[in-house]
Design an enzyme around this catalytic site. Structure first.
Site, PDB file in Angstrom:
ATOM      1  N   ASP A 158      -3.474  -2.848   2.417  1.00  0.00           N
ATOM      2  CA  ASP A 158      -4.145  -2.993   3.708  1.00  0.00           C
ATOM      3  C   ASP A 158      -5.421  -3.809   3.531  1.00  0.00           C
ATOM      4  OD1 ASP A 158      -2.222  -1.457   4.820  1.00  0.00           O
ATOM      5  OD2 ASP A 158      -3.412   0.388   4.912  1.00  0.00           O
ATOM      6  N   GLU A 164       0.809  -1.216   0.000  1.00  0.00           N
ATOM      7  CA  GLU A 164       0.000   0.000   0.000  1.00  0.00           C
ATOM      8  C   GLU A 164       0.849   1.275   0.000  1.00  0.00           C
ATOM      9  OE1 GLU A 164      -3.690  -0.214   1.482  1.00  0.00           O
ATOM     10  OE2 GLU A 164      -3.960   1.874   2.020  1.00  0.00           O
ATOM     11  N   TYR A 211      -3.069  -3.154  12.691  1.00  0.00           N
ATOM     12  CA  TYR A 211      -3.778  -2.194  11.849  1.00  0.00           C
ATOM     13  C   TYR A 211      -4.747  -1.349  12.687  1.00  0.00           C
ATOM     14  CZ  TYR A 211      -5.877  -0.471   7.553  1.00  0.00           C
ATOM     15  OH  TYR A 211      -6.294   0.325   6.539  1.00  0.00           O
TER      16      TYR A 211
END
Ligand SMILES: [Zn+2]
Ligand SMILES: [Zn+2]
Length: 931
Positions: free
Chosen positions: A105, A7, A311
């Site tokens: 992600d 990402e 995350y």
């Protein structure tokens, strides 16, 4: 080759390091983009989205009659690369790849970014195998297992993201255009409207309205002070809030000794350990540490990218079974948290705490790697420590409190007091962010009698609901289904940057209110959370493959068309409502001269404060141009003038606070007024009292008017007006000098033009003329380098000469010819012989004579005799007839005033030689030929 697409660049680097294991990773820049290679693998990072969705060409003109705001609803869209270098590199590498892994992600946005990469790859390599690695933390264990068992891209998840992208684009673009055009706003003042943004703003506006409409109620609280064993203690009347003053007074009067303890109840209270962090609870906790929502998320993302935490965008508050809690504790051992980890291991609760929300995409936010304060820096450490301690708290036992509630009777009036004592700190040992407040009561037994030391009746008022803090707003947005864990903090950031809300806690600005009110009145769909919540539900259905993207977008189009039906029918009203409400945002206060409103005006890049009584009242205050920043009104007002303070704001630089514009206006004009020789303090005061603040105002007055205003006779007034005119002229020249310097020597770091000009002024150089005659040494002293000084002097001389010639009356066309011929100054024209001037410039000698005459009489010098073209032509032929004289020699002789045989004959060879450089002997030869 195996191409891996991450990402961001930073996660690409980490993923490469983890997958490479002991192998060395080669970091190479290709076309300006970093790649990380080892073995047969190459990892490249995106920048989040590298393409954007925009309307087809043809919709850029806001005022187009064909493509009205409404047409944007059905306008076609195209995907355009926003990061060309990355797009090019991905496609170049994809051509050579035999396997591509998307490692963005793992959430809706990440899946959409992954799909964009997928499409870029497919466009150049239709057959390559493409798979997807999903992970919740960039740690060795997670990354390795994600790459060992890759899956496929989830097109349904990506489609949900696309649907939102499309809907946001069409709602945002069409409504922003419509509202901005209706309120006649353009450029930097457009009024943005958005699918999530507008209902969020409406919540802030509604809260403000609740606060304004709040009518406080008076109530009374009754308490008494007693003591036991010299330990004071407060007890409260069990009635709580008295809303009836009479009743409160009666209870107060009835409170008398003896005060008897009627009951003592002891108990225990469990103080539950907190649940794991999801995004919202994390933001709330971080806000207590003084971090704004956007800042907290930025820091958390940074920590995630570097492998310190999982995350941070998650709705989950329940640890999944697969999460290795022991492993995490092991990771944290040995560092700063060693003692806490050891304690948690010893006292670990059987099952970790859990919150109400459980989802399967990501685990709650938790630490994934050990870190040190030194490595992270203060702010990142603050967030990291919070997340570590929260994690430890979720594994710790509950805290327990011993509680006691005592009731009293004071001659019939019932009172009570409660106490609490921490029995075991439990999770509070490792999570010290909320204070454990103990309240210890003395030991009491029923039937005991105590003294009454005082009885206190307090009058209080009910309070309006508080304004939203950023973190509170994020909680409320979540409750209303507005936005997602990933976007809520960004929406608030947009409201602030668009100047719809300000301050913390948040309050709406005038514009924010005006736009919300107008939308509320005419198309409430836009400001109510309903529509946005429906879309979130639809997105859920897309993810579950129960609805298609097209279907959802089409439905949203229909909804937006219905909104436009209402808006278009009331366009004029909407515009007027907004304009009327926002006029106030520019109003600074009453005009000191006439009492009408003073208002900030923006015209192009210039801005000033003008009186709304114009043209009857011409009072105005100048402001620096908007290149210094756009002028806005602040809340503070000047006590002396009653005017709002003004500030200049510019993106990316510190604001320039001007303060009271009138105070600043007066202050900055005092120096100029003092340049008038007759100016005294007393006179200045009288001028100020009549709102005359500048020399230009005085210079523009007539003596009788000025004398009437300040009470001096017309003679003195006339003198003052002349002095003001002189001062104005000096200022004009100074500012011209400043501009001139700025033009000739370009600005450079560490060289301030303001300083140079100031230094020159101190050396007595106040205008361009003085500059042209200055000593180069003086210029150097003023901070101009050698080269700059020479250049500046030459330019100043050139400009002064040109002006003098023009003033003398030399026409502009001829001026150019003189300059081209190297004839630059008035002196040149006066002293150089006319034949020379004529031949150098190609101007007819009679015309040259006319110019010379103009300049000489302007300078008060005698004009040389006229020479006609015919005479000059004949003379030239005579000279050329002499052996040895050619065109070049004729030109040189012109310089000495020799233009025919007669003037040559009379010449003094020695003098002519020194002027023309022709050898004396040759001159003797020429003259000899004539004899
Ligand atoms: Zn006025
Ligand atoms: Zn003031």
């Amino acid at each position: 080759m195996h191409l891996i697409i991450a990402e961001k660049n930073i996660s690409a680097n980490r993923i490469a390091q983890i997958l490479a294991g002991n192998e060395k990773v080669r970091a190479v820049k290709e076309g300006g983009v970093s790649t990380y290679s080892f073995d047969t693998k190459t990892v490249v990072g995106l920048k989040g989205h590298v393409v954007e969705v925009d309307f087809e060409p043809g919709y850029t003109n806001w005022r187009s009659k064909v493509h009205t705001p409404r047409t944007l609803i059905d306008a076609g869209t195209v995907k355009k690369p926003t990061e060309k270098k990355i797009v090019n590199l991905i496609q170049k590498l994809a051509k050579k790849a035999d396997l591509v892994t998307i490692a963005t992600d793992y959430d809706t946005e990440g899946e959409l970014i992954g799909k964009e990469a997928y499409e870029l790859v497919r466009a150049v390599n239709p057959s390559v195998r493409i798979n997807r690695a999903r992970f919740s933390a960039i740690t060795p264990a997670e990354i390795r297992s994600a790459f060992e068992s890759p899956t496929d891209l989830d097109f349904a998840l990506a489609a949900a993201g696309e649907a939102r992208q499309m809907v946001d684009l069409m709602w945002g673009a069409s409504l922003t255009r419509f509202i901005s055009l209706a309120a006649r706003r353009g450029g930097r003042n457009i009024l943005s409207v958005g699918r999530v943004q507008s209902p969020t703003l409406a919540m802030i506006v509604n809260r403000e309205r609740e606060i304004e409409n709040f009518v406080p109620q008076t109530y009374w609280m009754l308490s008494l002070m007693t003591e036991k064993d010299e330990q004071p203690m407060e007890a409260r009347h069990t009635a709580g809030r008295f809303t009836d003053h009479e009743a409160a007074l009666a209870a107060e009067a009835g409170t008398k000794e003896p005060l008897v303890v009627t009951d003592v109840k002891e108990g225990q209270k469990n103080d539950r350990a907190p649940a794991p962090f999801d995004t919202t609870t994390f933001i709330v906790a971080a806000s207590r540490l003084g971090l704004s929502a956007a800042n907290a998320m930025r820091l958390a993302e940074d920590l995630y990218m570097n492998g310190y935490i999982s995350y941070p965008r998650t709705d989950n508050t329940v640890y999944p079974k697969s999460l290795n809690l022991n492993g995490i504790l092991e990771t944290l051992r040995g560092g700063v948290f060693d003692a806490d980890v050891a304690w948690v291991r010893q006292h670990r609760r059987p099952v970790p705490t859990r919150g109400k929300k459980e989802s399967t995409d990501h685990p709650p936010i938790h630490p994934t790697g050990a870190a040190t304060r030194e490595a992270l820096g203060q702010d990142r450490w603050k967030v990291y420590e919070l997340i570590v301690r929260r994690f430890l708290a979720t594994l710790s036992p509950d805290a327990t409190w011993a509680t006691v509630r005592c009731t009293f009777d004071a001659s019939g009036e019932p009172y009570a007091a409660t106490g609490s004592r921490l029995l075991s700190a439990g999770w509070r040992r490792v999570y010290p962010y909320s204070e454990a407040k103990e309240k210890i009561l003395p030991v009491l037994t029923a039937g005991e009698r105590l003294p009454i030391r005082s009885v206190n009746l307090e009058e209080k008022q009910t309070q309006p609901p508080p304004r939203y803090s950023q973190s509170r707003l994020i909680q409320v947005m979540e409750e209303h289904g507005l936005g997602t864990k990933s976007t809520r903090h960004e929406v608030i950031g947009k409201l602030i940057s668009r100047r719809y809300v300000e301050g913390n806690p948040l309050r709406p600005t005038l514009v924010g209110r005006a736009v919300t009110d107008a939308l509320d009145n005419h198309a409430a769909t836009i400001t109510e959370p309903e529509m946005t919540r429906t879309l979130e539900e639809h997105m859920q259905l897309i993810k579950q493959r129960e609805r298609s993207r097209e279907d959802v977008v089409t439905e949203s189009r229909g909804m937006l068309h219905r909104v436009f039906d209402k808006l278009e029918a009331h366009e004029e009203e909407i515009g007027e409502e907004i304009m009327e409400q926002t006029a106030e945002e520019h109003t600074v206060g009453p005009c000191p001269v006439c009492g009408h409103d003073l208002r900030i005006r923006h015209i192009g890049i210039s801005q000033f404060i003008g009186c709304t009584g114009y043209p009857e009242c011409r009072f105005n205050i100048s402001l620096p141009g908007s290149t210094w920043g756009r002028a806005i009104r602040l809340d503070e007002t000047c006590e002396e003038h009653g005017l709002s303070h003004v500030r200049l704001i510019r993106k990316g630089s510190r604001p320039w606070t001007i303060g009271c514009p009138l105070c600043s206006h007066i202050e900055s004009n005092i120096e100029a007024l003092r340049m008038m020789p007759s100016m005294t303090d007393d006179l200045m005061q009288r001028l100020h009292a009549h709102h005359i603040y500048t020399v230009s105002e005085i210079a523009g007055m007539q003596p009788p008017d000025l004398s009437g205003v300040i009470g001096v006779d017309t003679g003195e007034a006339g003198q003052l007006i002349r002095e003001a005119g002189d001062a104005l002229e000096v200022l004009r020249r100074r500012s011209e000098l400043k501009k001139f310097i700025r033009k000739v020597i370009p600005p450079r770091r560490g060289r301030s033009h303001a300083k140079i000009t100031r230094n020159l002024l101190e050396q007595g150089i106040g205008d361009i003329r003085a500059l042209s005659q200055a000593d180069p040494a003086v210029l150097k002293k003023a901070g101009i380098g050698d080269a700059g000084a020479t250049e500046l002097l030459e330019a100043a001389r050139g400009l002064c000469n040109e002006r003098a010639l023009r003033e003398a009356g030399v026409p502009a066309v001829s001026l150019k010819k003189y300059q081209a011929g190297g004839v630059a100054s008035p002196d040149d024209l006066c002293y150089l012989p006319i034949p020379y001037l004529s031949s150098k410039t190609g101007i007819n000698p009679e015309t040259v004579h006319k110019h010379v005459d103009l300049v000489c009489s302007h300078l008060g010098r005698p004009t040389p005799a006229k020479i006609t073209k015919a005479v000059l032509e004949r003379g030239r032929k005579e000279l050329l007839a002499i052996p040895g004289i050619g065109e070049a020699t004729v030109q040189r002789l012109y310089l000495a005033g020799i233009y025919d045989t007669a003037t040559l004959r009379e010449a003094d060879p020695e003098k002519v030689s020194s002027i023309t450089g022709i050898a004396e002997a040759r001159l003797h030869d020429y003259i000899g030929h004539l004899k």
